[in-house]
Design a protein around this motif. Structure first.
Motif, PDB file in Angstrom:
ATOM      1  N   PRO A  77      50.377  46.174  48.882  1.00 39.61           N
ATOM      2  CA  PRO A  77      51.134  45.709  47.710  1.00 39.61           C
ATOM      3  C   PRO A  77      50.181  45.379  46.560  1.00 39.61           C
ATOM      4  CG  PRO A  77      51.845  44.576  49.708  1.00 39.61           C
ATOM      5  CD  PRO A  77      50.615  45.330  50.074  1.00 39.61           C
ATOM      6  N   THR A  78      50.586  45.660  45.344  1.00 41.25           N
ATOM      7  CA  THR A  78      49.740  45.353  44.191  1.00 41.25           C
ATOM      8  C   THR A  78      49.827  43.888  43.787  1.00 41.25           C
ATOM      9  OG1 THR A  78      51.530  46.041  42.707  1.00 41.25           O
ATOM     10  CG2 THR A  78      49.887  47.709  43.309  1.00 41.25           C
ATOM     11  N   SER A  79      50.841  43.203  44.267  1.00 35.56           N
ATOM     12  CA  SER A  79      50.975  41.772  43.980  1.00 35.56           C
ATOM     13  C   SER A  79      51.828  41.136  45.070  1.00 35.56           C
ATOM     14  CB  SER A  79      51.621  41.538  42.604  1.00 35.56           C
ATOM     15  OG  SER A  79      52.928  42.096  42.571  1.00 35.56           O
ATOM     16  N   GLY A  80      51.787  39.805  45.133  1.00 35.67           N
ATOM     17  CA  GLY A  80      52.593  39.089  46.107  1.00 35.67           C
ATOM     18  C   GLY A  80      51.980  39.118  47.496  1.00 35.67           C
ATOM     19  N   PRO A  81      52.731  38.685  48.523  1.00 39.20           N
ATOM     20  CA  PRO A  81      52.216  38.614  49.890  1.00 39.20           C
ATOM     21  C   PRO A  81      51.655  39.959  50.359  1.00 39.20           C
ATOM     22  CG  PRO A  81      54.324  37.489  49.744  1.00 39.20           C
ATOM     23  CD  PRO A  81      54.122  38.197  48.424  1.00 39.20           C
ATOM     24  N   GLY A  82      50.477  39.919  50.955  1.00 38.01           N
ATOM     25  CA  GLY A  82      49.858  41.144  51.450  1.00 38.01           C
ATOM     26  C   GLY A  82      48.941  41.825  50.470  1.00 38.01           C
ATOM     27  N   SER A  83      48.996  41.418  49.199  1.00 40.12           N
ATOM     28  CA  SER A  83      48.120  42.031  48.195  1.00 40.12           C
ATOM     29  C   SER A  83      46.728  41.417  48.294  1.00 40.12           C
ATOM     30  CB  SER A  83      48.676  41.816  46.790  1.00 40.12           C
ATOM     31  OG  SER A  83      48.650  40.442  46.434  1.00 40.12           O
ATOM     32  N   ALA A  84      45.742  42.168  47.818  1.00 39.94           N
ATOM     33  CA  ALA A  84      44.363  41.675  47.860  1.00 39.94           C
ATOM     34  C   ALA A  84      44.225  40.384  47.054  1.00 39.94           C
ATOM     35  CB  ALA A  84      43.414  42.742  47.334  1.00 39.94           C
ATOM     36  N   ALA A  85      44.902  40.318  45.915  1.00 48.47           N
ATOM     37  CA  ALA A  85      44.803  39.133  45.060  1.00 48.47           C
ATOM     38  C   ALA A  85      45.397  37.908  45.744  1.00 48.47           C
ATOM     39  CB  ALA A  85      45.503  39.376  43.730  1.00 48.47           C
ATOM     40  N   SER A  86      46.503  38.078  46.458  1.00 46.01           N
ATOM     41  CA  SER A  86      47.140  36.955  47.139  1.00 46.01           C
ATOM     42  C   SER A  86      46.285  36.475  48.312  1.00 46.01           C
ATOM     43  CB  SER A  86      48.524  37.362  47.635  1.00 46.01           C
ATOM     44  OG  SER A  86      49.127  36.326  48.381  1.00 46.01           O
ATOM     45  N   MET A  87      45.737  37.401  49.078  1.00 45.06           N
ATOM     46  CA  MET A  87      44.919  37.034  50.234  1.00 45.06           C
ATOM     47  C   MET A  87      43.676  36.260  49.811  1.00 45.06           C
ATOM     48  SD  MET A  87      45.136  40.477  52.617  1.00 45.06           S
ATOM     49  CE  MET A  87      44.146  39.756  53.933  1.00 45.06           C
ATOM     50  N   ALA A  88      43.120  36.599  48.665  1.00 44.80           N
ATOM     51  CA  ALA A  88      41.861  35.986  48.223  1.00 44.80           C
ATOM     52  C   ALA A  88      41.995  34.495  47.947  1.00 44.80           C
ATOM     53  CB  ALA A  88      41.349  36.698  46.979  1.00 44.80           C
ATOM     54  N   THR A  89      43.210  34.006  47.751  1.00 45.27           N
ATOM     55  CA  THR A  89      43.408  32.599  47.404  1.00 45.27           C
ATOM     56  C   THR A  89      43.683  31.718  48.624  1.00 45.27           C
ATOM     57  OG1 THR A  89      45.797  32.863  47.057  1.00 45.27           O
ATOM     58  CG2 THR A  89      44.344  33.299  45.172  1.00 45.27           C
ATOM     59  N   GLU A  90      43.783  32.327  49.816  1.00 40.62           N
ATOM     60  CA  GLU A  90      44.226  31.573  50.992  1.00 40.62           C
ATOM     61  C   GLU A  90      43.213  31.669  52.129  1.00 40.62           C
ATOM     62  OE1 GLU A  90      49.014  32.438  50.455  1.00 40.62           O
ATOM     63  OE2 GLU A  90      47.752  33.869  51.545  1.00 40.62           O
ATOM     64  N   PRO A  91      43.185  30.672  53.031  1.00 46.38           N
ATOM     65  CA  PRO A  91      42.370  30.814  54.239  1.00 46.38           C
ATOM     66  C   PRO A  91      42.953  31.910  55.118  1.00 46.38           C
ATOM     67  CG  PRO A  91      43.724  28.844  54.366  1.00 46.38           C
ATOM     68  CD  PRO A  91      43.888  29.387  52.972  1.00 46.38           C
ATOM     69  N   VAL A  92      42.127  32.467  55.990  1.00 43.11           N
ATOM     70  CA  VAL A  92      42.509  33.699  56.663  1.00 43.11           C
ATOM     71  C   VAL A  92      43.751  33.559  57.535  1.00 43.11           C
ATOM     72  CG1 VAL A  92      40.903  33.321  58.597  1.00 43.11           C
ATOM     73  CG2 VAL A  92      41.622  35.642  58.001  1.00 43.11           C
ATOM     74  N   GLY A  93      43.908  32.452  58.268  1.00 41.37           N
ATOM     75  CA  GLY A  93      45.091  32.299  59.103  1.00 41.37           C
ATOM     76  C   GLY A  93      46.373  32.345  58.298  1.00 41.37           C
TER      77      GLY A  93
END
Length: 233
Positions: A77-93
């Protein structure tokens, strides 16, 4: 005679008063004159900010400028859950649980009680099997694994290695997993294989980990990403 003496006295008083008046006038001008500004004070143009202070753009998090690699990255996805940008803001779990393509993995991590362990870990690399990877395991065998917390934990630990591994780091030698096993990665560019599992998209960053999406579950004790029935045969 008295008038002459009086006139002489008045004249003397007048002459004596003149210097005092002049001194008073001069003193008053000296008092009112503004004091000159100190010559050693820096001018506004000299009071610049320190040149060695980092700008806001320099204070980035680890891996913030990394680029995802792999043939499957285009489907993210380009945005939202699953996107690279969204993942970068959260801890991995948390990032794994928010990715729709990793819901089976998130369920397994939760069943093993490892979500907070992953979130609190510092600088790790996670090989994350997609939902399709879990679908390769026969349902009865998958149900058995999911019901055995110790076995499930061991399998999940086989997907985690210490340190943030960039693609160039993966092929430097066998990777030791947190479960004590080893993983061998081969390939280059956009094409990498870990065991027999293909890396679909990797070098994805979370706040504390680097993630590689893989198309098969990596089982302990075997380089191949076979299903439990295949690894036993």
């Amino acid at each position: 005679m008295k008038k002459s003496l009086l006139a002489s006295a008045l004249a003397a008083l007048t002459l004596a008063a003149a210097p005092a008046a002049q001194a008073a006038t001069t003193s008053s001008f000296l008092f009112l004159s503004p004091a000159p500004a100190p010559t050693d004070m820096p001018s506004p143009t000299d009071m610049t900010s320190p040149t060695d202070m980092p700008s806001p753009t320099d204070m980035t998090s680890p891996g913030a400028t990394a680029s995802p690699v792999g043939p499957g990255c285009a489907s993210l996805p380009t945005s939202g859950p699953g996107s690279a940008a969204s993942m970068a803001t959260e801890p991995v779990g948390t990032a794994l649980a928010a990715n729709p393509e990793l819901s089976s993995l998130a369920k397994a991590v939760d069943a093993a009680g490892l979500t907070e362990t992953l979130n609190s870990a510092k600088d790790i690399t996670v090989f994350a099997p997609t939902n399709a990877a879990f679908d390769k395991i026969p349902k009865e065998e998958l149900d058995t694994i999911m019901g055995d917390k110790d076995k499930l934990t061991k399998i999940l630990q086989n997907h985690v290695v210490e340190g943030r591994k960039a693609p160039a780091d993966l092929t430097a030698g066998p990777l030791t997993t947190l479960g004590g096993g080893t993983l061998t990665v081969t390939g280059s560019g956009e094409d990498y294989t870990v065991g027999d599992a293909k890396i679909l998209c990797g070098n994805l960053q979370t706040s504390n980990a680097t993630v590689y999406l893989v198309d098969s579950v990596l089982l302990p004790g075997a380089e191949a990403s076979a299903t439990p029935s295949e690894s036993a045969s």
